[in-house]
Scaffold this motif. Structure first.
Motif, short mmCIF file in Angstrom:
data_model
loop_
_atom_site.label_atom_id
_atom_site.label_comp_id
_atom_site.label_asym_id
_atom_site.label_seq_id
_atom_site.Cartn_x
_atom_site.Cartn_y
_atom_site.Cartn_z
N GLY A 1 -0.41 28.18 -10.82
CA GLY A 1 -0.53 26.72 -11.38
C GLY A 1 -0.71 25.78 -10.15
O GLY A 1 -0.19 26.57 -8.81
N HIS A 2 -1.32 24.70 -9.78
CA HIS A 2 -1.46 23.95 -9.37
C HIS A 2 -1.52 22.57 -9.39
O HIS A 2 -1.69 21.66 -9.03
N GLU A 3 -1.72 21.93 -10.76
CA GLU A 3 -1.28 20.56 -11.51
C GLU A 3 -0.08 21.06 -11.60
O GLU A 3 0.66 21.15 -12.23
N THR A 4 0.77 19.84 -10.28
CA THR A 4 2.14 20.08 -10.24
C THR A 4 3.40 18.77 -10.21
O THR A 4 2.50 17.96 -9.68
N VAL A 5 4.80 18.06 -10.84
CA VAL A 5 5.03 17.61 -10.39
C VAL A 5 6.64 18.01 -9.99
O VAL A 5 6.80 19.57 -10.56
N GLY B 1 15.40 14.75 -3.96
CA GLY B 1 15.80 13.97 -4.56
C GLY B 1 13.97 13.07 -5.20
O GLY B 1 14.39 12.67 -6.18
N ASP B 2 13.56 12.50 -3.91
CA ASP B 2 12.33 12.10 -4.81
C ASP B 2 11.43 13.07 -5.20
O ASP B 2 11.14 14.59 -5.65
N ALA B 3 10.55 12.38 -6.08
CA ALA B 3 9.72 12.72 -6.97
C ALA B 3 8.39 12.78 -6.02
O ALA B 3 7.77 12.23 -5.86
N VAL B 4 7.36 14.09 -5.96
CA VAL B 4 6.41 14.01 -5.73
C VAL B 4 5.37 15.03 -6.41
O VAL B 4 6.07 16.18 -6.81
N THR B 5 4.20 14.87 -6.15
CA THR B 5 3.34 15.77 -6.73
C THR B 5 2.96 16.12 -5.53
O THR B 5 2.92 16.08 -4.28
N VAL B 6 1.44 17.27 -5.10
CA VAL B 6 1.18 18.25 -4.94
C VAL B 6 -0.22 18.40 -4.22
O VAL B 6 -0.21 18.41 -5.62
N GLN C 1 2.40 17.45 4.65
CA GLN C 1 1.69 17.14 4.60
C GLN C 1 0.46 16.81 3.14
O GLN C 1 -0.80 16.38 2.69
N ASN C 2 1.25 18.31 2.31
CA ASN C 2 0.27 18.07 0.92
C ASN C 2 0.80 17.28 -0.10
O ASN C 2 0.96 17.01 -0.94
N VAL C 3 2.46 17.01 0.31
CA VAL C 3 3.26 15.56 -0.47
C VAL C 3 3.26 14.73 -0.98
O VAL C 3 2.57 13.93 0.14
N VAL C 4 3.12 14.63 -2.09
CA VAL C 4 2.65 12.37 -1.82
C VAL C 4 3.61 12.17 -3.11
O VAL C 4 4.07 12.52 -4.32
N ARG C 5 4.77 11.10 -2.39
CA ARG C 5 5.81 10.67 -3.53
C ARG C 5 5.65 10.18 -4.10
O ARG C 5 4.47 9.08 -4.07
N LEU C 6 6.22 9.93 -5.13
CA LEU C 6 5.53 9.03 -6.69
C LEU C 6 7.47 7.85 -7.06
O LEU C 6 8.13 8.54 -6.21
N PRO C 7 6.45 7.02 -7.33
CA PRO C 7 8.29 5.80 -7.13
C PRO C 7 8.69 6.06 -7.96
O PRO C 7 8.49 6.58 -9.26
#
Length: 363
Positions: free
Chosen positions: A58-62, A80-85, A130-136
């Motif tokens: 599994g690698h396509e995740t949120v 609590g932030d929503a993030v993709t990886v 460094q692999n975490v991207v926060r989603l609005p």
């Protein structure tokens, strides 16, 4: 915690596995949804040799942040932030990383591929900050699971130098072909056509706003492609299948001097008609994965909530429904292009996003 474990090829089980123990530079995430990728299916069947029995794929995740390590830079994310990886783990020191080509790092590991990493078909996962991207806020949280395949398509079109005025042919209308078509539109292509033999996938691509052709019914596919492009030949061809047959089709449709981007990996070796490259001065360009910047850019684009993203998700299941979903896809019994697995259940995911849960969690 519970996870979907590849017990053996063609066999997935829902098992208890140790909880992840994040390091100080990592983020602990509660997984909301993870997409089933074509490479996961090939790992499930043992076709690609890149998955091993006993691992969690599994690698396509949120997901949502549960804890932030003490050494994570301030402002990266908060509980609590929503993030993709971004699943590509890079060293940050080598020449490729310094050049912004993290996907080419010789020491890279990939979440969902590297067997030792407990990955995203699990209730929780720990990943480098460094692999975490926060989603609005306001973005449908499940759309974060689409960022990874969308980034693959975007990188392929970047490799093909797609831009305003280009006419683009995409061979193969599966998830990566869909991502390539969307990327072409995103980058300003004038017209896009997708060649796809499966009716359900042709219909989905048409709903994305691109022209479609059926290669199985066209006696003269190059002419059909030109008709779909309003009389133009494609300036750029993207092979999202990756076989000798589709590359031959790419050459048949591509005019003198055109670029063909190979992003599909349907076969480990293909036969090339060398004269089709040399005498017609075509460029064949490989494309693999994406850079960290391209992943972030794709997440930012997805955060604008394009209407097309909802079209891409054709199935949903909880963790217990994962084995059946994998089996149906691998046997060709389910035509869905993208199925999302919800390790913590649909109801919990919907509650965290403030939306009402779907009454049928298996669809």
């Amino acid at each position: 915690m519970r996870a979907l474990v590849l017990s053996d090829f063609w066999k997935l089980t829902v098992d208890e596995v140790p909880d992840p123990e994040p390091r100080p530079d990592e983020v602990l995430i509660e997984v909301v949804a993870t997409g089933i990728c074509g490479s996961d299916l090939h790992g499930f069947t043992g076709e690609n040799g890149r998955r091993r029995p006993g691992q969690v794929m599994g690698h396509e995740t949120v997901g949502r942040v549960l804890a932030v390590g003490a050494q994570v830079p301030a402002g990266t994310c908060a509980v609590g932030d929503a993030v993709t990886v971004n699943p590509v783990l890079w060293c940050g020191r080598c020449r490729q990383c310094r050049a912004g080509r993290e996907q080419a790092c010789p020491d890279k590991q990939v979440i969902g591929v590297t067997p030792e990493l407990v990955s995203a078909f699990a209730e929780r996962m720990a990943v480098p900050a460094q692999n975490v991207v926060r989603l609005p806020d306001g973005m449908p949280v499940e759309h974060g699971a689409l960022v990874e395949p969308l980034a693959v398509g975007y990188h392929a079109l970047v490799r093909g130098d797609c831009g305003s005025g280009d006419t683009v042919l995409v061979l193969g209308g599966g998830p990566i072909g869909q991502a390539c078509a969307l990327a072409a539109l995103r980058m300003g292509a004038e017209r896009v056509v997708v060649s796809e033999p499966a009716p359900a996938r042709r219909d989905l691509n048409a709903r994305l706003g691109v022209a479609v052709v059926d290669p199985t019914t066209e006696q003269d596919l190059p002419a059909a492609v030109a008709t779909a492009l309003d009389g133009e030949s494609p300036t750029l061809v993207v092979d999202a299948v990756g076989s000798a047959a589709t590359l031959a089709t790419a050459f048949a449709c591509a005019p003198l001097g055109a670029t063909v981007v190979l992003v599909g990996m349907g076969a480990p070796a293909v036969e090339l008609a060398a004269y089709e490259i040399s005498t017609k001065e075509r460029s064949v360009v490989g494309s693999f994965c994406y850079s960290a910047a391209e992943f972030r850019d794709t997440a930012a684009w997805a955060a604008t909530v394009p209407e097309s993203l909802a079209v891409l998700i054709e199935g949903r299941a909880d963790l217990d429904g994962g084995p059946a979903s994998f089996g149906a896809l691998a046997r060709g019994e389910d035509p869905s292009s993208k199925i999302l697995i919800y390790p913590n259940g649909r109801a919990a995911a919907e509650a965290s996003s403030g939306r009402d849960p779907d009454p049928d969690p298996a669809t």
